[in-house]
Design a protein around this motif. Structure first.
Motif, PDB file in Angstrom:
ATOM      1  N   THR A  90       0.677  -0.886  -0.258  1.00 17.61           N
ATOM      2  CA  THR A  90       0.180  -0.103   0.132  1.00 17.61           C
ATOM      3  C   THR A  90       0.672   1.607  -0.025  1.00 17.61           C
ATOM      4  O   THR A  90       1.929   1.477   0.588  1.00 17.61           O
ATOM      5  N   GLY A  91       0.655   2.110  -0.792  1.00 18.46           N
ATOM      6  CA  GLY A  91       1.080   3.273  -0.112  1.00 18.46           C
ATOM      7  C   GLY A  91       2.342   3.618  -1.528  1.00 18.46           C
ATOM      8  O   GLY A  91       2.337   3.240  -2.530  1.00 18.46           O
ATOM      9  N   MET A  92       3.452   4.143   0.088  1.00 17.92           N
ATOM     10  CA  MET A  92       4.174   3.836  -0.963  1.00 17.92           C
ATOM     11  C   MET A  92       5.729   2.935  -1.137  1.00 17.92           C
ATOM     12  O   MET A  92       6.315   2.838  -2.174  1.00 17.92           O
ATOM     13  N   ALA A 116       5.087   2.019 -19.062  1.00 18.58           N
ATOM     14  CA  ALA A 116       3.756   1.817 -18.609  1.00 18.58           C
ATOM     15  C   ALA A 116       3.907   1.746 -17.027  1.00 18.58           C
ATOM     16  O   ALA A 116       3.339   2.113 -16.157  1.00 18.58           O
ATOM     17  N   HIS A 117       5.114   0.704 -16.832  1.00 24.12           N
ATOM     18  CA  HIS A 117       5.010   0.906 -15.256  1.00 24.12           C
ATOM     19  C   HIS A 117       5.576   2.763 -14.379  1.00 24.12           C
ATOM     20  O   HIS A 117       5.121   2.975 -13.565  1.00 24.12           O
ATOM     21  N   TYR A 118       6.299   3.071 -14.815  1.00 24.34           N
ATOM     22  CA  TYR A 118       6.781   4.290 -14.502  1.00 24.34           C
ATOM     23  C   TYR A 118       5.235   5.453 -14.895  1.00 24.34           C
ATOM     24  O   TYR A 118       5.141   5.795 -13.512  1.00 24.34           O
ATOM     25  N   LYS A 119       4.705   4.802 -15.337  1.00 28.59           N
ATOM     26  CA  LYS A 119       3.427   6.147 -15.061  1.00 28.59           C
ATOM     27  C   LYS A 119       2.044   5.459 -13.837  1.00 28.59           C
ATOM     28  O   LYS A 119       1.652   5.979 -13.765  1.00 28.59           O
ATOM     29  N   TYR A 120       2.077   3.806 -13.801  1.00 27.12           N
ATOM     30  CA  TYR A 120       1.455   3.368 -13.072  1.00 27.12           C
ATOM     31  C   TYR A 120       1.766   4.219 -11.241  1.00 27.12           C
ATOM     32  O   TYR A 120       1.044   4.551 -10.395  1.00 27.12           O
ATOM     33  N   ALA A 121       3.272   4.004 -11.471  1.00 26.41           N
ATOM     34  CA  ALA A 121       4.150   4.570 -10.814  1.00 26.41           C
ATOM     35  C   ALA A 121       3.943   6.209 -10.385  1.00 26.41           C
ATOM     36  O   ALA A 121       3.616   6.626  -9.285  1.00 26.41           O
ATOM     37  N   GLU A 122       4.024   6.704 -11.469  1.00 24.06           N
ATOM     38  CA  GLU A 122       3.267   7.747 -11.346  1.00 24.06           C
ATOM     39  C   GLU A 122       2.052   8.593 -10.814  1.00 24.06           C
ATOM     40  O   GLU A 122       1.279   9.367  -9.638  1.00 24.06           O
ATOM     41  N   ASP A 123       0.881   7.485 -10.777  1.00 21.47           N
ATOM     42  CA  ASP A 123      -0.610   7.876 -10.841  1.00 21.47           C
ATOM     43  C   ASP A 123      -0.736   7.743  -9.170  1.00 21.47           C
ATOM     44  O   ASP A 123      -1.022   8.121  -8.100  1.00 21.47           O
ATOM     45  N   GLN A 124       0.579   6.551  -8.417  1.00 24.09           N
ATOM     46  CA  GLN A 124       0.597   6.166  -7.408  1.00 24.09           C
ATOM     47  C   GLN A 124       1.654   7.466  -5.889  1.00 24.09           C
ATOM     48  O   GLN A 124       0.879   7.756  -5.887  1.00 24.09           O
ATOM     49  N   VAL A 126       1.616  10.408  -6.509  1.00 25.02           N
ATOM     50  CA  VAL A 126       0.926  12.018  -7.017  1.00 25.02           C
ATOM     51  C   VAL A 126      -0.042  12.570  -5.763  1.00 25.02           C
ATOM     52  O   VAL A 126      -0.691  12.863  -5.261  1.00 25.02           O
ATOM     53  N   ARG A 127      -0.359  11.067  -5.406  1.00 23.84           N
ATOM     54  CA  ARG A 127      -1.459  10.725  -3.721  1.00 23.84           C
ATOM     55  C   ARG A 127      -0.360  11.217  -2.502  1.00 23.84           C
ATOM     56  O   ARG A 127      -1.048  10.721  -1.273  1.00 23.84           O
ATOM     57  N   LEU A 128       1.183  10.721  -2.668  1.00 30.23           N
ATOM     58  CA  LEU A 128       2.041  10.536  -1.300  1.00 30.23           C
ATOM     59  C   LEU A 128       2.149  11.841  -0.689  1.00 30.23           C
ATOM     60  O   LEU A 128       3.224  12.170   0.400  1.00 30.23           O
ATOM     61  N   ASN A 129       2.159  12.995  -1.690  1.00 30.77           N
ATOM     62  CA  ASN A 129       2.635  14.193  -1.047  1.00 30.77           C
ATOM     63  C   ASN A 129       3.815  14.255  -0.880  1.00 30.77           C
ATOM     64  O   ASN A 129       4.025  14.639  -0.047  1.00 30.77           O
ATOM     65  N   ASP A 130       4.581  13.604  -2.048  1.00 30.25           N
ATOM     66  CA  ASP A 130       6.432  13.204  -1.645  1.00 30.25           C
ATOM     67  C   ASP A 130       6.799  13.776  -2.986  1.00 30.25           C
ATOM     68  O   ASP A 130       6.741  13.640  -3.479  1.00 30.25           O
ATOM     69  N   LYS A 131       7.588  15.476  -2.761  1.00 30.08           N
ATOM     70  CA  LYS A 131       7.799  15.976  -3.995  1.00 30.08           C
ATOM     71  C   LYS A 131       9.374  15.503  -4.097  1.00 30.08           C
ATOM     72  O   LYS A 131       9.564  14.996  -5.292  1.00 30.08           O
TER      73      LYS A 131
END
Length: 366
Positions: A90-92, A116-124, A126-131
């Protein structure tokens, strides 16, 4: 006898964070030291599945940093092990899983899969608020977009990452990489002056931190810029220095440096030297199982005056096409076409002119 107190999973997680920072900064010595410390802590840690999965992910990520050919079976087994517990991520941890899978696919030159993997990671992320983590993801997206010949998108992601890394002195290496990537994208768009300016900024950054490995990359980039300016002797000097540094570090970048070194010699008509270094370049590419540079070397070698095996050349171009390296196909097919036309092999030259146009169309479609 009383049992020793178990280590807190929070303390172990903090040590894992320190380990990850060393991995991110490509500090191999510190990475190995911290891994040993973590292993000792894990032997007597209170039960925590998230910490164990985090460890498995970082162990996989650390292997991606190794300057040696990947053990594909071990790497596949490691990521499969984490994948078997994917429902627990979950999360990070979910973000790391997809980011690291993307990095593995990229290193295997499976660029579409990496994207494809990086795009999925990007979706994750953006929800983490970790710049900082978002910046890492953006850098890797920029890298794969550059490879797939999307320069404008790559520049956008590079600049987004650079904006974050520029505010944190711990990530000077990524500031350098982002600048280098922006310069390479400028070259892809034939903006040589802009590329040279950014490459020189990257060189100054590497010099400031006295980082030998980054200086080697900086010199390589300056050599590529010199090739675009047709300053072949200057390029030869840069590539020779770069190859020596990569050989010293046993770097997987060595085939790339030697390939460019050979090309700079050919452009000056130094055929005997080129033939000598071609053999070294091919041996290096074979050691690293580098299909891209084996193909490029085959094409370059067949441009020697006494060469010209069209079966070899076509097979090499097919490899580049299969890897979706259409910008390289476009450039090299044009070089081959012009070389063959000078030899009077007009029918074959037409084939490569057409191949260059086909690659251009695929780049536009992509």
């Amino acid at each position: 006898m009383a049992r020793s107190a178990k280590h807190s999973s929070v303390d172990v997680a903090d040590k894992l964070n320190a380990w990850y920072l060393a991995i991110q900064n490509y500090n191999l010595k510190e990475s190995h030291r911290l891994k040993k410390e973590v292993n000792q802590l894990l032997e007597n840690m209170e039960k925590n599945q998230d910490v164990l999965l985090y460890y498995s992910l970082l162990d996989f990520r650390m292997q991606l940093n190794q300057e040696q050919p990947l053990n594909e079976d071990e790497m596949r087994a490691a990521i499969t092990h984490v994948g078997e517990n994917y429902s627990d991520l979950t999360g990070m941890l979910d973000y790391y899983f997809w980011l690291f899978k993307g990095m593995y696919a990229f290193k295997q030159k499976q660029f579409s899969e990496a994207l494809a993997h990086y795009k999925y990671a990007e979706d994750q992320v953006v929800r983490l608020n970790d710049k900082i983590e978002a910046a890492h993801c953006y850098y890797h997206l920029a890298e794969v977009y550059y490879t797939l010949n999307y320069p404008l998108i790559s520049i956008r992601y590079s600049r987004a990452a650079l904006e974050v890394f520029g505010k944190n002195p711990d990530y000077y290496r990524y500031r350098f990489l982002c600048k280098s990537l922006i310069g390479s994208n400028f070259l892809l768009r034939l903006h040589v002056d802009e590329a040279l300016q950014v490459y020189e900024e990257a060189y100054e950054l590497a010099s400031h931190y006295q980082d030998e490995f980054l200086l080697a990359i900086a010199r390589f980039n300056l050599g590529i810029a010199s090739m675009n300016q047709k300053h072949y002797q200057e390029a030869e000097h840069y590539f020779e220095q770069t190859a020596a540094a990569f050989r010293k570090h046993n770097s997987h970048h060595l085939p790339k440096a030697l390939c460019s070194f050979v090309e700079s010699l050919i452009m000056q008509g130094k055929e005997e030297q080129a033939e000598l270094h071609y053999r070294a370049a091919r041996q290096s590419a074979e050691v690293w199982k580098d299909k891209e540079y084996l193909a490029k070397l085959s094409i370059i070698h067949e441009l020697f005056p006494a060469k010209g095996d069209h079966q070899v050349i076509r097979a090499a171009f097919q490899t580049l096409m299969d890897l979706n390296l259409f910008s390289w196909v476009q450039e090299y097919a044009l070089i081959v076409a012009r070389s063959l036309a000078k030899r009077g092999e007009y029918q074959e030259s037409i084939y490569y002119f057409e191949l260059s146009q086909t690659a251009s169309k695929k780049m536009l479609k992509e």
